[in-house]
Design an enzyme around this catalytic site. Structure first.
Site, PDB file in Angstrom:
ATOM      1  N   LYS A  13       6.646 -41.436  18.224  1.00  0.00           N
ATOM      2  CA  LYS A  13       7.175 -42.685  18.793  1.00  0.00           C
ATOM      3  C   LYS A  13       6.124 -43.801  18.768  1.00  0.00           C
ATOM      4  O   LYS A  13       6.414 -44.925  18.365  1.00  0.00           O
ATOM      5  CB  LYS A  13       7.634 -42.471  20.252  1.00  0.00           C
ATOM      6  CG  LYS A  13       8.711 -41.410  20.436  1.00  0.00           C
ATOM      7  CD  LYS A  13       9.206 -41.340  21.875  1.00  0.00           C
ATOM      8  CE  LYS A  13       8.152 -40.924  22.884  1.00  0.00           C
ATOM      9  NZ  LYS A  13       7.687 -39.525  22.745  1.00  0.00           N
ATOM     10  N   ARG A  88      12.907 -42.017  30.624  1.00  0.00           N
ATOM     11  CA  ARG A  88      12.703 -40.577  30.499  1.00  0.00           C
ATOM     12  C   ARG A  88      13.609 -39.796  31.447  1.00  0.00           C
ATOM     13  O   ARG A  88      13.573 -38.563  31.432  1.00  0.00           O
ATOM     14  CB  ARG A  88      11.262 -40.230  30.838  1.00  0.00           C
ATOM     15  CG  ARG A  88      10.333 -40.077  29.615  1.00  0.00           C
ATOM     16  CD  ARG A  88       8.953 -39.810  30.173  1.00  0.00           C
ATOM     17  NE  ARG A  88       8.016 -39.121  29.363  1.00  0.00           N
ATOM     18  CZ  ARG A  88       7.081 -39.698  28.619  1.00  0.00           C
ATOM     19  NH1 ARG A  88       7.062 -40.997  28.466  1.00  0.00           N
ATOM     20  NH2 ARG A  88       6.181 -38.974  27.997  1.00  0.00           N
ATOM     21  N   ARG A 127      -4.619 -34.398  17.934  1.00  0.00           N
ATOM     22  CA  ARG A 127      -4.730 -35.838  17.726  1.00  0.00           C
ATOM     23  C   ARG A 127      -5.879 -36.478  18.514  1.00  0.00           C
ATOM     24  O   ARG A 127      -6.243 -36.020  19.590  1.00  0.00           O
ATOM     25  CB  ARG A 127      -3.391 -36.539  18.010  1.00  0.00           C
ATOM     26  CG  ARG A 127      -2.937 -36.529  19.436  1.00  0.00           C
ATOM     27  CD  ARG A 127      -1.498 -37.060  19.538  1.00  0.00           C
ATOM     28  NE  ARG A 127      -1.075 -37.113  20.913  1.00  0.00           N
ATOM     29  CZ  ARG A 127       0.110 -37.524  21.330  1.00  0.00           C
ATOM     30  NH1 ARG A 127       1.027 -37.913  20.446  1.00  0.00           N
ATOM     31  NH2 ARG A 127       0.413 -37.539  22.600  1.00  0.00           N
ATOM     32  N   ARG A 161      -6.785 -37.622  24.545  1.00  0.00           N
ATOM     33  CA  ARG A 161      -6.125 -37.741  25.842  1.00  0.00           C
ATOM     34  C   ARG A 161      -6.311 -36.449  26.635  1.00  0.00           C
ATOM     35  O   ARG A 161      -6.159 -35.358  26.074  1.00  0.00           O
ATOM     36  CB  ARG A 161      -4.625 -38.001  25.637  1.00  0.00           C
ATOM     37  CG  ARG A 161      -4.336 -39.448  25.286  1.00  0.00           C
ATOM     38  CD  ARG A 161      -2.904 -39.660  24.900  1.00  0.00           C
ATOM     39  NE  ARG A 161      -1.927 -39.009  25.778  1.00  0.00           N
ATOM     40  CZ  ARG A 161      -0.625 -39.199  25.678  1.00  0.00           C
ATOM     41  NH1 ARG A 161      -0.136 -40.010  24.757  1.00  0.00           N
ATOM     42  NH2 ARG A 161       0.212 -38.576  26.491  1.00  0.00           N
ATOM     43  N   ARG A 172       4.926 -30.866  29.345  1.00  0.00           N
ATOM     44  CA  ARG A 172       5.524 -32.134  28.912  1.00  0.00           C
ATOM     45  C   ARG A 172       6.795 -31.887  28.101  1.00  0.00           C
ATOM     46  O   ARG A 172       7.780 -32.611  28.228  1.00  0.00           O
ATOM     47  CB  ARG A 172       4.495 -32.943  28.106  1.00  0.00           C
ATOM     48  CG  ARG A 172       3.378 -33.502  29.015  1.00  0.00           C
ATOM     49  CD  ARG A 172       2.129 -33.894  28.248  1.00  0.00           C
ATOM     50  NE  ARG A 172       2.349 -34.970  27.307  1.00  0.00           N
ATOM     51  CZ  ARG A 172       1.503 -35.262  26.315  1.00  0.00           C
ATOM     52  NH1 ARG A 172       0.386 -34.565  26.138  1.00  0.00           N
ATOM     53  NH2 ARG A 172       1.780 -36.249  25.497  1.00  0.00           N
TER      54      ARG A 172
HETATM   55  P1  AMP Z   1       3.226 -40.580  27.017  1.00  0.00           P
HETATM   56  O1  AMP Z   1       2.045 -41.397  26.621  1.00  0.00           O
HETATM   57  O2  AMP Z   1       4.521 -41.281  26.799  1.00  0.00           O
HETATM   58  O3  AMP Z   1       3.205 -39.192  26.433  1.00  0.00           O
HETATM   59  O4  AMP Z   1       3.106 -40.384  28.604  1.00  0.00           O
HETATM   60  C1  AMP Z   1       2.016 -39.709  29.191  1.00  0.00           C
HETATM   61  C2  AMP Z   1       2.347 -39.305  30.619  1.00  0.00           C
HETATM   62  O5  AMP Z   1       2.590 -40.476  31.403  1.00  0.00           O
HETATM   63  C3  AMP Z   1       3.603 -38.469  30.761  1.00  0.00           C
HETATM   64  O6  AMP Z   1       3.356 -37.076  30.552  1.00  0.00           O
HETATM   65  C4  AMP Z   1       4.000 -38.776  32.206  1.00  0.00           C
HETATM   66  O7  AMP Z   1       3.166 -38.094  33.137  1.00  0.00           O
HETATM   67  C5  AMP Z   1       3.677 -40.257  32.307  1.00  0.00           C
HETATM   68  N1  AMP Z   1       4.810 -41.112  31.880  1.00  0.00           N
HETATM   69  C6  AMP Z   1       4.856 -41.949  30.821  1.00  0.00           C
HETATM   70  N2  AMP Z   1       6.038 -42.587  30.743  1.00  0.00           N
HETATM   71  C7  AMP Z   1       6.767 -42.127  31.786  1.00  0.00           C
HETATM   72  C8  AMP Z   1       8.093 -42.378  32.247  1.00  0.00           C
HETATM   73  N3  AMP Z   1       8.916 -43.237  31.592  1.00  0.00           N
HETATM   74  N4  AMP Z   1       8.520 -41.719  33.350  1.00  0.00           N
HETATM   75  C9  AMP Z   1       7.719 -40.883  34.024  1.00  0.00           C
HETATM   76  N5  AMP Z   1       6.462 -40.573  33.640  1.00  0.00           N
HETATM   77  C10 AMP Z   1       5.988 -41.194  32.530  1.00  0.00           C
END
Ligand code: AMP
Length: 215
Positions: A13, A88, A127, A161, A172
């Protein structure tokens, strides 16, 4: 145009959103990036989110929806939005409708990146990014041309990360299956979902997304 890129962690994404930003001058709204920035800055939101993110669980709907509303308010009304990692949950999907309509926007497309879950753990745990310019790399699939030097900016510092480890990735993915995948039917009922093969090479994925956005 306002679009959602939907798919599990590691589906591509973020990479595809960046390409759309470069090609179309759209804006990427990644709640994950916003939360990581809040954690780094030590804001109250960051303090609340940090441990939840490290466990791979979801941050509260209220926090992420507020972040999205603020970002939209800070951008030009004519600039298209790419929602990356948001919504989400069903509650977030509902909030997004309200957030968009309050700003005279509507959702045009939801692009679902379909991927083979087994490939995701390897994709994610390998990554890393350039600490200077943010260019993404992978231990197996995309190493810098010269080891230790960023192809794009020449930077020599790289970062990973903290939540990109095998155990957190499993959580996740489970969160995605339980809470995020079930929101797809909401958008399917509106006839705005395009499914794209996220296992194809990056350029093919980009082309397929571009095609979907033209329909
Ligand atoms: P991402 O970078 O999208 O993989 O997000 C990393 C982490 O941030 C996720 O595993 C969640 O803990 C939190 N997070 C990001 N976006 C959301 C969302 N829309 N709702 C809830 N938690 C989020």
């Amino acid at each position: 145009m306002n679009i959602i890129l939907l798919g599990p962690p590691g589906a591509g994404k973020g990479t595809q959103a960046q390409r759309l930003v470069e090609r179309h001058g759209m804006r990427q709204l990644s709640t994950g990036d916003m939360l990581r920035a809040a954690v780094k800055a030590g804001t109250p939101t960051g303090l609340e989110a940090k441990a939840v993110m490290e466990r791979g669980e979801l941050v509260s709907d209220a926090i992420v929806s507020a972040l999205i509303g603020d970002e939209l308010d800070a951008m030009g009304a004519d600039t298209g939005a790419i929602f990356d990692g948001y919504p989400r949950t069903a509650a977030q999907a509902e909030s997004l409708d309200a957030i968009l309509s309050a700003r005279g926007r509507k959702l045009d497309h939801v692009v679902e990146l379909e991927v083979d879950e087994e490939a995701l753990v390897e994709r994610i745990t390998g990554r890393f990014t350039c600490a200077t310019c943010g260019k993404g790399y992978h231990d197996t699939f995309e190493r810098p041309k010269v080891d230790g030097v960023c192809d794009k900016c020449g930077g020599t510092e790289f970062k990973r990360r903290p939540d990109d480890n095998a155990e957190t990735v499993r959580t996740r993915l489970a969160e995605y299956r339980a809470k995020t995948a079930p929101i797809l039917p909401i958008y399917e009922a509106r006839g705005i979902v395009a499914k794209v093969d996220g296992m194809a090479d990056m350029d093919h994925v980009t082309a397929a997304i571009e095609g979907a956005l033209r329909t």
